[in-house]
Structure formats: C-alpha cells, structure tokens
Enzyme design. Structure first.
Site, PDB file in Angstrom:
ATOM      1  N   ASP A 267       0.708  -1.294  -0.088  1.00 55.15           N
ATOM      2  CA  ASP A 267      -0.024   0.041   0.052  1.00 55.15           C
ATOM      3  C   ASP A 267       0.891   1.158  -0.107  1.00 55.15           C
ATOM      4  O   ASP A 267       0.417   2.386  -0.081  1.00 55.15           O
ATOM      5  CB  ASP A 267      -0.859  -0.115   1.168  1.00 55.15           C
ATOM      6  CG  ASP A 267      -1.959   0.940   1.134  1.00 55.15           C
ATOM      7  OD1 ASP A 267      -2.556   1.182   0.000  1.00 55.15           O
ATOM      8  OD2 ASP A 267      -2.383   1.556   2.061  1.00 55.15           O
ATOM      9  N   SER A 290      -7.450   4.732   0.286  1.00 56.41           N
ATOM     10  CA  SER A 290      -7.674   3.413  -0.361  1.00 56.41           C
ATOM     11  C   SER A 290      -9.233   2.952  -0.094  1.00 56.41           C
ATOM     12  O   SER A 290      -9.710   3.006   0.939  1.00 56.41           O
ATOM     13  CB  SER A 290      -6.912   2.443   0.227  1.00 56.41           C
ATOM     14  OG  SER A 290      -5.514   2.949   0.082  1.00 56.41           O
ATOM     15  N   GLN A 340      -5.806  -2.138  -6.642  1.00 53.80           N
ATOM     16  CA  GLN A 340      -6.537  -1.173  -5.615  1.00 53.80           C
ATOM     17  C   GLN A 340      -7.290  -0.027  -6.354  1.00 53.80           C
ATOM     18  O   GLN A 340      -6.818   0.275  -7.493  1.00 53.80           O
ATOM     19  CB  GLN A 340      -5.172  -0.463  -4.832  1.00 53.80           C
ATOM     20  CG  GLN A 340      -5.805   0.422  -3.721  1.00 53.80           C
ATOM     21  CD  GLN A 340      -4.880   1.117  -2.769  1.00 53.80           C
ATOM     22  OE1 GLN A 340      -4.809   2.160  -2.958  1.00 53.80           O
ATOM     23  NE2 GLN A 340      -4.100   0.237  -2.023  1.00 53.80           N
TER      24      GLN A 340
END
Length: 354
Positions: A267, A290, A340
């Site tokens: 991430d 996110s 993502q």
C-alpha cells in the site's frame, strides 16, 4: 493474554523460547505477543516488520488485538492501510491448523479510517476448511465501528504442468544501483545546499521510505520526492517501478508470513501512478484514501529479498482511480499481483469526508 507457539509459523526465534531471552526483551513471558512476529534480540525496534504485524490473542476464540498501528505520514489521521492488510493476513493465518496451506489471495474493503490510538480487534470467521482450500473472513473493528473487511483463501500448493507468467520488464536497473528515499534526499542536500531546509521539512513530516520496515528504491528518482516542495515534475504516463525489500532477516518464516509482509508494503505509494498524468502543480489534493485492495500470491518468494513492483493506473474517473501492480522476484518470476481502487478528492470539490 495467551500467545501462539513460534513453531506454528516456523519462524526461528530461539531466544524467545528461553527465560534469558524473554528477560532480555524486557517483557515477562506471560505478556509476550505472538512470538512468530518478533525479532530475536534485545532492544527491539518497534518499526520493524515483526512488530508492525504483532497480534495478541483476544478475549474470544478467533479474535486478535494489534500491538500498535502505524501512520504512512506523521501528519496523517488514519492508520496505514498496508499494516491493516498485513495484520489481516496474519490473523487469518493463525487460525489455519495445517501449515501446508499458504495464503494465495486476499480481497479487502476499507470501510472507515482506522484511528492509531483507539482499541482495535480483528475477528476471524472460519468459513471453510477443506482438503485443498481453506477460507477465512476477517473483520477489523474499533469500539464497535467497522474499519476493514476481507475474505482470504489458503491453498496447499500442488504440482502442475501448467506454469507460465508475464515477463519482467527489460531495462530495469538493479536495486543496488539506485537511491532509497533517505539516500536520495541526502544526495540532493549534498548537491545543492539551498535545498537543505526543504529536505529537512520532508524528513520531519514523513517516515523514511514511507514504510520504515522496508527499503524502497525508486527506478525513476523523481518519484522519491514527488508531492513535496522539491518536486518540479510535469505530467507523465501513469506507471512507476520500484524495488522493495524488507529490512529484517526473515529466514525460517512461513510463506504466509512473507505474504503478510508483502501485503504491508503493497500500500506504500501505490496511488502515485494515478496522479502522475496531472503533474504536481495543476491541482490541489484534499484527500487520498484506499477504497479496496486485492492481492494474489502466485509463487514462493521472500519479502526480505529484492522484489520489483510494476505499478500502473489503468483508469481514473469520477474521483476514483484503479491501479494494478505486478511483483517480480529478481530472477524474473512473477510472484504476486495486486489491484487497488482509491478515492482522490480535490480542494474546492465535495467535502473531504467519506
């Protein structure tokens, strides 16, 4: 709280199995966190990956409590999403009795921002335990508020004649020839003393390399200072490459621990490719967060060896951006994939709240 035997993960920390070792770590045996996620030396630095993924058994079966949460930036309000992903993998893996099973996928949604100092608990649901696959549901809550929800699948690897993958991109410099964020900032300071104050501000506002447990080397060094006072970047294609390696020696760790560590790193900076087509000065960003995150683990790898991340944004519209990542070992094997979707809001647009 109860702890889990280090043998469950095969992570060799013999020091933690002795009275002298526990005393050296300045914690009584009864309060040790899951030892599989502990480095075997005194004066342990909590920034390392073992501490970042530490979990304690909760009050009920299948529940786990994190030791602490990280923030990606010192001024961020929410918990670093990669740590939640890694801890979710760890929590689910601790409920898998057959260690021949390895995590091969996680699909998660970020529901609310996690608060760094609020009590939190992971609850693992044993959805299925089959002969080839095991499935787990993981939910993270803080004081009754849902933060993250994920489904994970574990598989006992099989032999198969079917084995192919996309080739690693050509012409990528070796990681040893590239700067980390920290070394690049030092290089800039040495080359131009007029930038010293700006560099010092960056160092005080952000962690080294965003995730201190990992060494990150940027193939395009402009990415190391993107979105900072030093950046003078113009619009670019929505793609970036970076080498990533865990700073800790993970010799003896179970493959699912390497997956948890990679999830933690996945991430960090993944949203950046979606922003590159705008340059850095045309728009003022009010919020980036996110929305969901998925990973697939294809082949064995070590998180403490260099891995190449190829990150591309395939679509951005309506305040959302989709980024796809492929992860290669140094020998060229594609070992993991990720996707993502992120929410990006601009100043002067809708209120910066979810």
């Amino acid at each position: 709280k109860a702890t889990v035997s280090v043998l469950n993960w095969g992570y060799s920390c013999p020091m933690l199995l002795t009275t002298a070792g526990r005393r050296a770590c300045h914690e009584p045996a009864s309060s040790r966190l899951l030892p599989v996620f502990e480095r075997a030396f005194a004066g342990y630095n909590r920034r390392h990956i073992a501490a970042a993924l530490d979990l304690r058994r909760g009050g009920e079966d299948g529940t786990f409590v994190p030791k602490h949460f990280d923030k990606p930036l010192k001024y961020a309000r929410s918990v670093y999403g990669g740590q939640i992903l890694g801890q979710a993998v760890a929590a689910a893996a601790h409920t898998i009795d057959d260690k021949a099973f390895e995590v091969h996928s996680i699909h998660g949604y970020f529901i609310h921002g996690g608060m760094p100092h609020n009590p939190a608990e992971y609850a693992v649901q044993r959805t299925r335990d089959g002969r080839s696959f095991a499935h787990r549901g993981v939910n993270l809550t803080q004081q009754g508020r849902p933060v993250f929800s994920a489904q994970l699948s574990f598989h006992a690897p099989e032999t198969s004649p079917l084995d192919h993958h996309s080739a690693m991109p050509d012409g990528i410099p070796a990681p040893e020839t590239l700067h980390s964020r920290r070394s690049y900032l030092s290089h800039l300071a040495d080359a131009d003393v007029t930038k010293a104050k700006a560099i010092e501000r960056i160092r005080h506002s952000q962690y080294d390399d965003m995730t201190p447990a990992f060494d990150i080397r940027y193939v395009d060094e402009r990415d190391a200072v993107w979105w900072t006072p030093l950046s003078q970047d113009t619009a670019r294609d929505p793609v970036m490459f970076q080498w990533v390696r865990c700073r800790d020696d993970l010799t003896g760790a179970h493959q699912s621990f390497h997956a948890a560590a990679l999830a933690y790193a996945s991430d960090a900076g993944i949203i950046l490719p979606a922003l590159l087509p705008l340059g850095t000065t045309e728009h003022a960003i009010a919020m980036i967060t996110s929305v969901d995150h998925a990973m697939w683990f294809h082949s064995a790898f070590r998180a403490d060896e260099w891995l190449l991340f190829e990150l591309r944004s395939h679509r951005a519209a309506h305040g959302r951006a989709l980024i796809r990542g492929t992860v290669y070992r140094q020998d060229g094997v594609l070992c993991a994939s990720l996707m993502q979707e992120a929410l990006i809001r601009w100043k002067g647009k809708p209120p910066a709240r979810l």
